[in-house]
Write a protein that holds these residues in place. Structure first.
Motif, short mmCIF file in Angstrom:
data_model
loop_
_atom_site.label_atom_id
_atom_site.label_comp_id
_atom_site.label_asym_id
_atom_site.label_seq_id
_atom_site.Cartn_x
_atom_site.Cartn_y
_atom_site.Cartn_z
N ILE A 127 38.44 -3.30 -28.60
CA ILE A 127 38.31 -4.59 -27.90
C ILE A 127 37.88 -5.68 -28.88
O ILE A 127 38.35 -6.81 -28.82
CB ILE A 127 37.32 -4.45 -26.72
N HIS A 128 37.00 -5.32 -29.80
CA HIS A 128 36.53 -6.30 -30.79
C HIS A 128 37.68 -6.78 -31.66
O HIS A 128 37.73 -7.96 -32.05
CB HIS A 128 35.43 -5.67 -31.65
N LYS A 129 38.62 -5.87 -31.99
CA LYS A 129 39.77 -6.27 -32.79
C LYS A 129 40.61 -7.30 -32.05
O LYS A 129 41.16 -8.23 -32.65
CB LYS A 129 40.64 -5.05 -33.11
N LEU A 130 40.72 -7.13 -30.72
CA LEU A 130 41.54 -8.03 -29.91
C LEU A 130 40.83 -9.34 -29.60
O LEU A 130 41.44 -10.40 -29.54
CB LEU A 130 41.95 -7.34 -28.60
N SER A 131 39.51 -9.24 -29.36
CA SER A 131 38.75 -10.42 -28.97
C SER A 131 37.34 -10.34 -29.54
O SER A 131 36.41 -9.86 -28.86
CB SER A 131 38.68 -10.52 -27.43
N PRO A 132 37.15 -10.78 -30.78
CA PRO A 132 35.84 -10.67 -31.44
C PRO A 132 34.72 -11.39 -30.68
O PRO A 132 33.55 -11.04 -30.84
CB PRO A 132 36.08 -11.31 -32.81
N ASP A 133 35.09 -12.38 -29.87
CA ASP A 133 34.06 -13.17 -29.20
C ASP A 133 33.52 -12.52 -27.94
O ASP A 133 32.44 -12.88 -27.46
CB ASP A 133 34.62 -14.55 -28.85
N SER A 134 34.29 -11.58 -27.36
CA SER A 134 33.79 -10.88 -26.17
C SER A 134 32.56 -10.06 -26.56
O SER A 134 32.54 -9.39 -27.60
CB SER A 134 34.87 -9.96 -25.60
N LEU A 135 31.53 -10.12 -25.70
CA LEU A 135 30.28 -9.41 -26.01
C LEU A 135 30.31 -8.01 -25.40
O LEU A 135 30.73 -7.82 -24.26
CB LEU A 135 29.09 -10.20 -25.49
N LYS A 136 29.87 -7.05 -26.22
CA LYS A 136 30.01 -5.64 -25.85
C LYS A 136 28.63 -5.00 -25.59
O LYS A 136 27.71 -5.19 -26.39
CB LYS A 136 30.71 -4.86 -26.97
N ILE A 137 28.53 -4.27 -24.46
CA ILE A 137 27.27 -3.62 -24.08
C ILE A 137 27.55 -2.14 -23.84
O ILE A 137 28.49 -1.78 -23.12
CB ILE A 137 26.68 -4.24 -22.79
N LEU A 138 26.75 -1.26 -24.46
CA LEU A 138 26.81 0.18 -24.18
C LEU A 138 25.75 0.50 -23.13
O LEU A 138 24.57 0.20 -23.31
CB LEU A 138 26.54 0.99 -25.44
N LEU A 139 26.19 1.12 -22.02
CA LEU A 139 25.28 1.51 -20.94
C LEU A 139 25.42 3.01 -20.76
O LEU A 139 26.35 3.50 -20.12
CB LEU A 139 25.65 0.77 -19.64
#
Length: 393
Positions: free
Chosen positions: A77-89
């Motif tokens: 997802i980061h490769k596609l959209s670096p600005d989206s914020l990612k959370i591990l739950l």
């Protein structure tokens, strides 16, 4: 406007339902809360949203899932959209998995299961806020870059304008210092010689002096006339007032004005401009163009030479050409004719002087009337100056 989307990914349905319910209560009015039970499905759904032009501010993912693990999903997802914020739950993430998400997906936050509802909502709220702050900053940075580029372009344009203005100023003072001073020195010298020796000069010498004074006066007047028109054009005081004009008449009027100079060199001037043609331009400006170009042709044509003025129509433009069989010019001189900062002053075949200012005036006046000017020339074979004007409807 479509709602933006927050994506939640977990292989356990009960977990997804709980996350969706909690986030829906806090964010449901502004965002779509979408769920997926596998990393592969979540990635495809994410791509579809991007293809539709939607933004995905936050992606929340479990770590241990069948197939694609959470850290790998967030990395893609980061490769596609670096600005989206990612959370591990997750409650089972390894140090390696968290490190992978941090290093390769710029993980925003890790939240352990079981989670605190308020902590989850607050984390997502801060993530969304951070996402849109970044969007705003990027937009402002883009606008600043565009503004800087625009300012740089304006600086370049202004610098070029100042360069041209300095060249014009230098040309102006050069003309005043040299080209106006020289003919006045001649006038003063000739007139003083006549005054001091009037009684002893024979009549034929007096006539020669008067003719020389007349010639110097005419050259000086022409120079002053061009200088005045050119200086007015530089200060923006020349206003173009186009109308339907008969170019053949204008050419003939200027041939008549210059007839004495042409006759003194036994030069034949032929007006072949089509009498039926009408163009749309400022009559005074175009008369100045013809006068200067025909005068130049006379200046650089040998005794018993020929000059022809012709016209031809190409679509909505009419082209005028002033051709002579005079001394012509080399390639270097030709290329510098319309360069105001270059010194292209040459003497005519009867030692007529000139500044080159008339050609700059021709170029400005032709361009102000929607046309272009060009020249072809070969040494000892003559020159042809052509310019275009719009046809009258």
């Amino acid at each position: 406007m479509n709602k933006q989307t927050i994506i939640c990914v977990d292989d356990e349905e009960i977990i997804l339902d709980a996350i969706q319910e909690q986030l829906q209560a806090s964010f449901g009015e502004e965002y779509n809360i979408e769920t997926s039970d596998s990393g592969e499905d979540a990635l495809e759904f994410f791509k579809e949203l991007l293809d539709e032009g939607q933004q995905v501010p936050v992606v929340i993912s479990d770590y241990i899932m069948p197939g694609m693990k959470g850290d790998e999903l967030l990395k893609e997802i980061h490769k596609l959209s670096p600005d989206s914020l990612k959370i591990l739950l997750t409650g089972q993430a390894s140090i390696e998995g968290i490190s992978n998400a941090i290093n390769n997906a710029q993980l925003y936050r890790f939240i352990s299961k079981p989670w605190d509802k308020n902590d989850l909502v607050l984390t997502v709220k801060e993530a969304v806020k951070s996402f849109f702050q970044e969007v705003k900053i990027r937009k402002q940075n883009k606008e600043l870059l565009e503004l800087n580029a625009s300012l740089e372009e304006q600086v370049i344009e202004r610098t070029e304008e100042l360069r041209k203005a300095n060249a014009a100023k230098d040309k102006f003072f050069s003309i005043i210092a040299h080209d106006l001073k020289s003919p006045f020195n001649a006038l003063l010298g000739l007139s003083e010689a006549m005054l001091e020796n009037w009684d002893i000069f024979p009549d034929e010498d007096k006539l020669d002096f008067v003719m020389d004074i007349n010639k110097a006066s005419k050259n000086t007047y022409t120079l002053l006339q061009n200088l005045l028109e050119w200086s007015r054009s530089q200060t923006g005081k020349v206003v173009v007032e186009p109308s339907e004009i008969n170019p053949k008449n204008i050419v003939q009027n200027n041939i008549d004005v210059l007839k004495q100079h042409a006759d003194s060199k036994e030069i034949k001037i032929v007006n072949k401009v089509d009498d039926s043609v009408r163009c749309y331009a400022d009559e005074n400006m175009i008369s100045t163009v013809f006068r200067n170009l025909i005068s130049n042709a006379i200046k650089f044509t040998n005794i018993n030479g020929n000059i022809t003025v012709t016209s031809s129509i190409n679509h909505q433009l009419i082209s005028f050409c002033i051709s002579d069989d005079g001394i012509g010019m080399d390639e270097k001189t030709k290329n510098e004719l319309f360069n105001l900062s270059s010194k292209t002053q040459r003497f005519g075949t009867s030692h007529e002087s000139g500044t080159g200012l008339g050609l700059h005036l021709c170029k400005e006046f032709v361009e102000k009337n929607g046309g272009t000017i060009s020249v072809t020339s070969k040494e000892n074979e003559g020159s042809t100056f052509c310019f275009t004007l719009p046809l009258s409807n």
